[in-house]
Design a protein around this motif. Structure first.
Motif, PDB file in Angstrom:
ATOM      1  N   VAL A  18     -61.852  56.782  38.134  1.00 20.19           N
ATOM      2  CA  VAL A  18     -61.946  57.117  36.577  1.00 20.19           C
ATOM      3  C   VAL A  18     -61.613  58.278  36.440  1.00 20.19           C
ATOM      4  N   PRO A  19     -59.917  58.333  36.281  1.00 19.20           N
ATOM      5  CA  PRO A  19     -59.246  59.825  36.145  1.00 19.20           C
ATOM      6  C   PRO A  19     -59.570  60.447  35.051  1.00 19.20           C
ATOM      7  N   GLU A  20     -59.547  61.839  34.968  1.00 23.36           N
ATOM      8  CA  GLU A  20     -59.825  62.669  33.881  1.00 23.36           C
ATOM      9  C   GLU A  20     -58.580  63.193  33.377  1.00 23.36           C
ATOM     10  N   PHE A  21     -58.210  62.173  32.352  1.00 21.49           N
ATOM     11  CA  PHE A  21     -56.910  62.636  31.566  1.00 21.49           C
ATOM     12  C   PHE A  21     -56.849  63.978  31.288  1.00 21.49           C
ATOM     13  N   LYS A  22     -57.978  64.787  30.861  1.00 24.33           N
ATOM     14  CA  LYS A  22     -57.842  65.962  30.384  1.00 24.33           C
ATOM     15  C   LYS A  22     -57.263  66.873  31.347  1.00 24.33           C
ATOM     16  N   GLY A  23     -57.345  66.776  32.669  1.00 31.33           N
ATOM     17  CA  GLY A  23     -56.857  67.661  33.609  1.00 31.33           C
ATOM     18  C   GLY A  23     -55.353  67.548  33.847  1.00 31.33           C
ATOM     19  N   ARG A  24     -54.932  66.432  33.323  1.00 35.78           N
ATOM     20  CA  ARG A  24     -53.313  66.116  33.466  1.00 35.78           C
ATOM     21  C   ARG A  24     -52.855  66.372  34.964  1.00 35.78           C
ATOM     22  N   GLN A  25     -53.744  66.002  35.843  1.00 34.17           N
ATOM     23  CA  GLN A  25     -53.176  66.005  37.198  1.00 34.17           C
ATOM     24  C   GLN A  25     -52.969  64.667  37.832  1.00 34.17           C
ATOM     25  N   VAL A  26     -51.689  64.842  38.537  1.00 35.60           N
ATOM     26  CA  VAL A  26     -51.288  63.508  39.087  1.00 35.60           C
ATOM     27  C   VAL A  26     -51.007  63.536  40.687  1.00 35.60           C
ATOM     28  N   ALA A  27     -51.565  62.812  41.422  1.00 36.93           N
ATOM     29  CA  ALA A  27     -51.395  62.750  42.727  1.00 36.93           C
ATOM     30  C   ALA A  27     -50.437  61.390  43.183  1.00 36.93           C
ATOM     31  N   THR A  28     -49.369  61.545  43.879  1.00 37.81           N
ATOM     32  CA  THR A  28     -48.161  60.487  44.076  1.00 37.81           C
ATOM     33  C   THR A  28     -48.091  60.309  45.681  1.00 37.81           C
ATOM     34  N   PHE A  29     -48.297  58.837  45.989  1.00 39.23           N
ATOM     35  CA  PHE A  29     -47.922  58.455  47.207  1.00 39.23           C
ATOM     36  C   PHE A  29     -46.507  57.585  47.174  1.00 39.23           C
ATOM     37  N   HIS A  30     -45.412  58.031  47.549  1.00 38.29           N
ATOM     38  CA  HIS A  30     -44.213  57.338  47.118  1.00 38.29           C
ATOM     39  C   HIS A  30     -43.776  57.006  48.569  1.00 38.29           C
ATOM     40  N   ASN A  31     -43.589  55.580  48.754  1.00 37.83           N
ATOM     41  CA  ASN A  31     -43.061  55.093  50.090  1.00 37.83           C
ATOM     42  C   ASN A  31     -41.589  54.793  49.817  1.00 37.83           C
ATOM     43  N   GLN A  32     -40.639  55.496  50.744  1.00 38.39           N
ATOM     44  CA  GLN A  32     -39.231  55.276  50.573  1.00 38.39           C
ATOM     45  C   GLN A  32     -38.764  55.161  52.444  1.00 38.39           C
ATOM     46  N   ARG A  33     -38.266  53.966  52.589  1.00 32.31           N
ATOM     47  CA  ARG A  33     -37.916  53.730  53.838  1.00 32.31           C
ATOM     48  C   ARG A  33     -39.060  53.839  55.090  1.00 32.31           C
TER      49      ARG A  33
END
Length: 300
Positions: free
Chosen positions: A222-237
């Protein structure tokens, strides 16, 4: 003029000839581009055709075909309905215990302090010298924790992370590298208590799908869009890059990103069924040197 400057024995003359050949080559390249630009200006369809064919070759798009690559498979969807993470995709709230190796150094505590801030429902518990991981897992299950994360170190530097999903596993062990704390990131922002949005990118095989769901189960759905925070896990190779940002809207038209930190890189070393048991546990996957048969072979 010799075709190969290396045939010239005089150093000054060889350098002069090499420079002249380089200039002629650059001039010819410029003329070709100029001619091509003129042709494409008169016939735009030529440019569209060239761009369509001009696909750069990378290790990613040249990866070896993997029979475990998944898409919208019905079998995968059915497995998701019965795997160890199913309840967390049905609204259950994660509760995470983060600790360290025994007698941890100040560097590990500093990283752990920022690492805990990534997950809204995580708390750090200092590990006593008498507590083995199996004992910690038993206590965590009794206190209704959903995950235990252990930060390991080598020579006073964090170098690995073990994630244990409770109460029935699985357990994943990652190599940890390229750590950069918030204070080391120029222009970093300050975090707040808002629940972040989560981006999982490029986890395309069966193994990668499991690892991606493992990460997803660590965050409330249930992300709180008001905070405008994004956590990213990006897989490359098979390297998993973690970044955390806040997006900022400018004038209603432009969106900027401000990195919050920390940043680090993970590489899966093994995935085990059940909770932590290195002696009798059953491994679903383990990295071995003999698996590295090609630079174009990836497992996630």
């Amino acid at each position: 003029m010799p075709r190969n400057p290396s045939d010239i024995k005089n150093k000054l003359k060889r350098s002069e000839v090499a420079h002249r050949l380089k200039s002629l080559k650059a001039k010819a390249k410029f003329n070709r581009r100029k001619t091509l630009a003129k042709q494409e200006a008169d016939a735009p369809e030529l440019k569209a055709e060239r761009l369509e064919k001009n696909v750069p070759k990378t290790l990613e798009n040249m990866r070896e075909v993997d029979e475990t690559l998944v898409g919208d498979d019905e079998e995968v969807m059915e497995e998701e309905g019965v795997d160890e993470f199913k309840e967390y995709f049905s609204g259950a709230r994660p509760k995470i215990l983060v600790t360290t190796s025994k007698r941890a150094s100040a560097n590990v505590y500093e990283f752990a302090n920022e690492f805990v801030s990534i997950f809204p429902d995580a708390e750090f518990v200092k590990r006593g010298s008498q507590f083995e991981i199996k004992k910690i897992v038993e206590l965590a299950i009794k206190r209704d924790y959903t995950d235990v994360i252990v930060i390991n170190e080598d020579r006073k530097t964090p170098n690995a992370i073990t994630m244990i999903h409770l109460p029935n596993g699985p357990t994943a062990h990652f190599k940890l590298s390229s750590i950069k704390l918030s204070k080391e990131i120029r222009g970093h922002g300050k975090t707040d208590a808002h629940k972040p949005e989560l981006i999982l990118n490029n986890f395309s095989t069966r193994l990668g799908h499991t690892v991606g769901r493992f990460f997803a189960a660590l965050f409330p759905h249930v992300p709180e869009f008001k905070g405008r925070q994004v956590a990213t896990f990006h897989n490359q190779r098979d390297f998993i890059f973690f970044r955390r940002h806040r997006y900022i809207f400018r004038d209603g038209e432009r969106c900027d990103l401000q990195e919050l930190g920390p940043r680090f890189t993970l590489k899966l070393r093994w995935l085990q069924k059940g909770t932590f048991d290195t002696k009798y546990g059953e491994y679903e996957w383990m990295h071995k040197p003999e698996l590295d048969t090609s630079r174009r072979r990836f497992f996630l």
